[in-house]
Design an enzyme around this catalytic site. Structure first.
Site, short mmCIF file in Angstrom:
data_model
loop_
_atom_site.label_atom_id
_atom_site.label_comp_id
_atom_site.label_asym_id
_atom_site.label_seq_id
_atom_site.Cartn_x
_atom_site.Cartn_y
_atom_site.Cartn_z
NE ARG A 75 -3.55 0.02 2.74
CZ ARG A 75 -4.19 0.19 3.89
NH1 ARG A 75 -4.13 -0.76 4.84
NH2 ARG A 75 -4.88 1.30 4.13
CG ASN A 107 -8.35 8.73 3.24
OD1 ASN A 107 -9.21 7.94 3.63
ND2 ASN A 107 -8.57 9.61 2.28
CG HIS A 124 -8.61 5.87 11.05
ND1 HIS A 124 -9.63 5.64 10.15
CD2 HIS A 124 -9.22 6.12 12.23
CE1 HIS A 124 -10.80 5.76 10.77
NE2 HIS A 124 -10.58 6.04 12.03
CB CYS A 132 9.44 -0.16 18.33
SG CYS A 132 9.67 -1.66 19.30
CB CYS A 162 13.90 -2.03 22.15
SG CYS A 162 12.34 -2.52 21.37
CB SER A 201 -18.78 3.86 3.75
OG SER A 201 -17.82 3.54 4.77
CB ALA A 243 -14.31 13.79 -4.34
C1 BV8 Z 1 -12.01 1.91 18.46
C2 BV8 Z 1 -6.29 2.41 9.40
C3 BV8 Z 1 -11.99 1.74 20.87
C4 BV8 Z 1 -5.76 1.06 9.09
C5 BV8 Z 1 -8.69 2.20 9.80
C6 BV8 Z 1 -19.42 1.21 17.53
C7 BV8 Z 1 -20.27 0.49 16.75
C8 BV8 Z 1 -19.76 -0.55 15.93
C9 BV8 Z 1 -18.41 -0.84 15.88
C10 BV8 Z 1 -17.57 -0.13 16.64
C11 BV8 Z 1 -18.05 0.89 17.47
N1 BV8 Z 1 -17.00 1.43 18.12
C12 BV8 Z 1 -15.86 0.78 17.72
C13 BV8 Z 1 -16.20 -0.16 16.82
C14 BV8 Z 1 -15.28 -1.04 16.17
C15 BV8 Z 1 -14.63 -0.43 14.93
C16 BV8 Z 1 -15.62 -0.12 13.83
O1 BV8 Z 1 -16.06 1.00 13.65
N2 BV8 Z 1 -15.91 -1.17 13.04
C17 BV8 Z 1 -16.81 -0.96 11.88
C18 BV8 Z 1 -16.19 -1.69 10.68
C19 BV8 Z 1 -18.18 -1.46 12.20
N3 BV8 Z 1 -13.87 0.78 15.26
C20 BV8 Z 1 -12.64 0.59 15.77
O2 BV8 Z 1 -12.13 -0.49 15.99
C21 BV8 Z 1 -11.85 1.87 16.07
N4 BV8 Z 1 -11.26 1.76 17.38
O3 BV8 Z 1 -13.20 2.16 18.42
O4 BV8 Z 1 -11.28 1.72 19.62
C22 BV8 Z 1 -12.75 0.47 20.89
C23 BV8 Z 1 -12.07 -0.71 20.70
C24 BV8 Z 1 -12.79 -1.89 20.72
C25 BV8 Z 1 -14.19 -1.93 20.86
C26 BV8 Z 1 -14.84 -0.73 21.08
C27 BV8 Z 1 -14.13 0.48 21.07
C28 BV8 Z 1 -10.66 2.02 15.07
C29 BV8 Z 1 -11.16 2.29 13.71
C30 BV8 Z 1 -9.99 2.63 12.76
C31 BV8 Z 1 -9.53 1.42 12.00
N5 BV8 Z 1 -8.48 1.78 11.03
N6 BV8 Z 1 -7.69 2.53 8.95
C32 BV8 Z 1 -5.59 0.84 7.60
O5 BV8 Z 1 -5.93 1.73 6.82
O6 BV8 Z 1 -5.07 -0.24 7.28
S1 BV8 Z 1 -10.33 2.37 9.25
C33 BV8 Z 1 -10.23 2.33 7.52
O7 BV8 Z 1 -11.48 1.94 7.09
C34 BV8 Z 1 -9.97 3.63 6.84
O8 BV8 Z 1 -9.05 4.43 7.52
C35 BV8 Z 1 -11.36 4.26 6.85
O9 BV8 Z 1 -11.56 4.95 7.99
C36 BV8 Z 1 -12.27 3.07 6.89
C37 BV8 Z 1 -12.94 2.95 5.59
O10 BV8 Z 1 -13.96 3.88 5.61
P1 BV8 Z 1 -14.04 4.99 4.45
O11 BV8 Z 1 -12.82 5.84 4.47
O12 BV8 Z 1 -15.36 5.62 4.59
O13 BV8 Z 1 -13.91 4.17 3.09
P2 BV8 Z 1 -14.91 3.09 2.51
O14 BV8 Z 1 -14.09 2.28 1.61
O15 BV8 Z 1 -15.70 2.46 3.59
O16 BV8 Z 1 -15.94 3.97 1.64
C38 BV8 Z 1 -15.46 4.72 0.55
C39 BV8 Z 1 -16.61 5.62 0.13
O17 BV8 Z 1 -16.12 6.45 -0.93
C40 BV8 Z 1 -17.82 4.85 -0.41
O18 BV8 Z 1 -19.00 5.39 0.19
C41 BV8 Z 1 -17.78 5.14 -1.91
O19 BV8 Z 1 -19.08 5.24 -2.45
C42 BV8 Z 1 -17.09 6.48 -1.95
N7 BV8 Z 1 -16.38 6.80 -3.20
C43 BV8 Z 1 -15.81 5.93 -4.08
N8 BV8 Z 1 -15.23 6.63 -5.11
C44 BV8 Z 1 -15.44 7.96 -4.85
C45 BV8 Z 1 -16.16 8.07 -3.62
N9 BV8 Z 1 -16.52 9.25 -3.08
C46 BV8 Z 1 -16.17 10.38 -3.78
N10 BV8 Z 1 -15.46 10.36 -4.95
C47 BV8 Z 1 -15.10 9.18 -5.51
N11 BV8 Z 1 -14.42 9.18 -6.67
#
Ligand code: BV8
Length: 258
Positions: A75, A107, A124, A132, A162, A201, A243
């Protein structure tokens, strides 16, 4: 009242022209037109049988660190080879056109910064700041673009002085977000008068709360996305489309030719 429109509404243009504090909240979709797959897109190559949410976890790294490190290096290569698109450039330009702009991104790429934006709040983390996993020491990556096979490969994460394993500087699912960035993002959302949700999303928490915080604080919320999302109900306007097309057109409509 959410209006799904491809054309840019006059009242949105008016709101942008008089806005005092704008927040731009972006997701993977803002980098889609730079060739970076979104999280909704299925993975390819070595990782095609996995979901991104399954690989982006401490458990996955613990279970198979070579597979996960290889994924992040692949990536990082893709992001390093990519270029900011007109949406990133429009956001950078917007900072010169409104009194106050706060950029909040989910992002882990640096395309906002490479388009000229500064002080971007990365909720994120980043692909460019490994550390580390044991002592937290920042790990300096070799200069230049990583050379990875197109289909990816397994590769061993570096070892820290380390003795600990170096891990990607991103926030994995199940991990807490950086406190300063999250607090500043929530504060900006509650103080702004106009919030853009671009290419997200709205499925990942707690970041997805940001548009509703702005709405509850009385701001107008505008979504830029080709499809409907979880955020539709928070939006004053949902502008349907890419966008990279919509953001430059909106700036042109509100502020005239660049
Ligand atoms: C946490 C880094 C404390 C890594 C990422 C409450 C309810 C349910 C679940 C949870 C909750 N609280 C916590 C959770 C769990 C979890 C969560 O939300 N799970 C989801 C899947 C249900 N959250 C976490 O774990 C967070 N930590 O809460 O810690 C905790 C811990 C445990 C339990 C409770 C609490 C940490 C979340 C961060 C994870 N890391 N990224 C990496 O990148 O490898 S998230 C990663 O996915 C991205 O960074 C991004 O944030 C996410 C993807 O979302 P989007 O960016 O919206 O992208 P996506 O692909 O989904 O959508 C793209 C959109 O673009 C689409 O709508 C599409 O139509 C549109 N599009 C396409 N082309 C275009 C366009 N728009 C415009 N122009 C275009 N051309």
């Amino acid at each position: 009242m959410n209006r799904n429109v491809a054309t840019i509404p006059q009242d949105l243009i008016a709101a942008l022209k008089k806005a005092k504090h704008v927040v731009v909240f972006t997701g993977a979709g803002v980098s889609a037109e730079s060739g970076i797959p979104t999280f909704r897109d299925s993975l390819t190559g070595l990782w095609e049988r996995f979901h991104a949410e399954d690989l982006a976890t401490p458990g996955a790294f613990h279970k198979d660190k070579e597979l996960v490190w290889g994924w992040y290096e692949w990536r990082r290569m893709k992001v390093s080879q990519a270029q900011p698109n007109p949406a990133h450039i429009a956001v950078a330009t917007l900072a010169t056109l409104v009194p106050k702009l706060t950029i909040v991104t989910q992002n882990v790429d640096d395309l906002h910064e490479r388009a000229g934006s500064t002080d971007v709040l990365h909720l994120h983390g980043s692909l460019h700041s490994p550390r580390c996993a044991t002592c937290g020491q920042a790990h300096i990556l070799p200069p230049g673009i990583p050379v990875e096979p197109e289909g990816g490969r397994r590769s061993s994460p570096p070892v820290c002085i380390c003795g600990g394993l170096v891990r990607p500087g991103v926030v994995w699912f199940g991990e807490d977000l950086p406190v300063r960035e999250l607090r500043q993002a929530f504060e900006a959302a509650q103080k702004c008068d106009l919030l853009f949700a671009i290419g997200t999303s709205g499925l990942v928490q707690p970041a997805a709360r940001i548009p509703s915080l702005a709405k509850q604080a009385g701001a107008c919320v505008v979504q830029v996305n080709p499809t409907s999302t979880e955020l539709d109900r928070e939006c004053t306007w949902s502008v349907r489309g890419g966008a990279g097309e919509i953001m430059p057109n909106l700036l042109q409509a509100a502020f005239g030719p660049a």
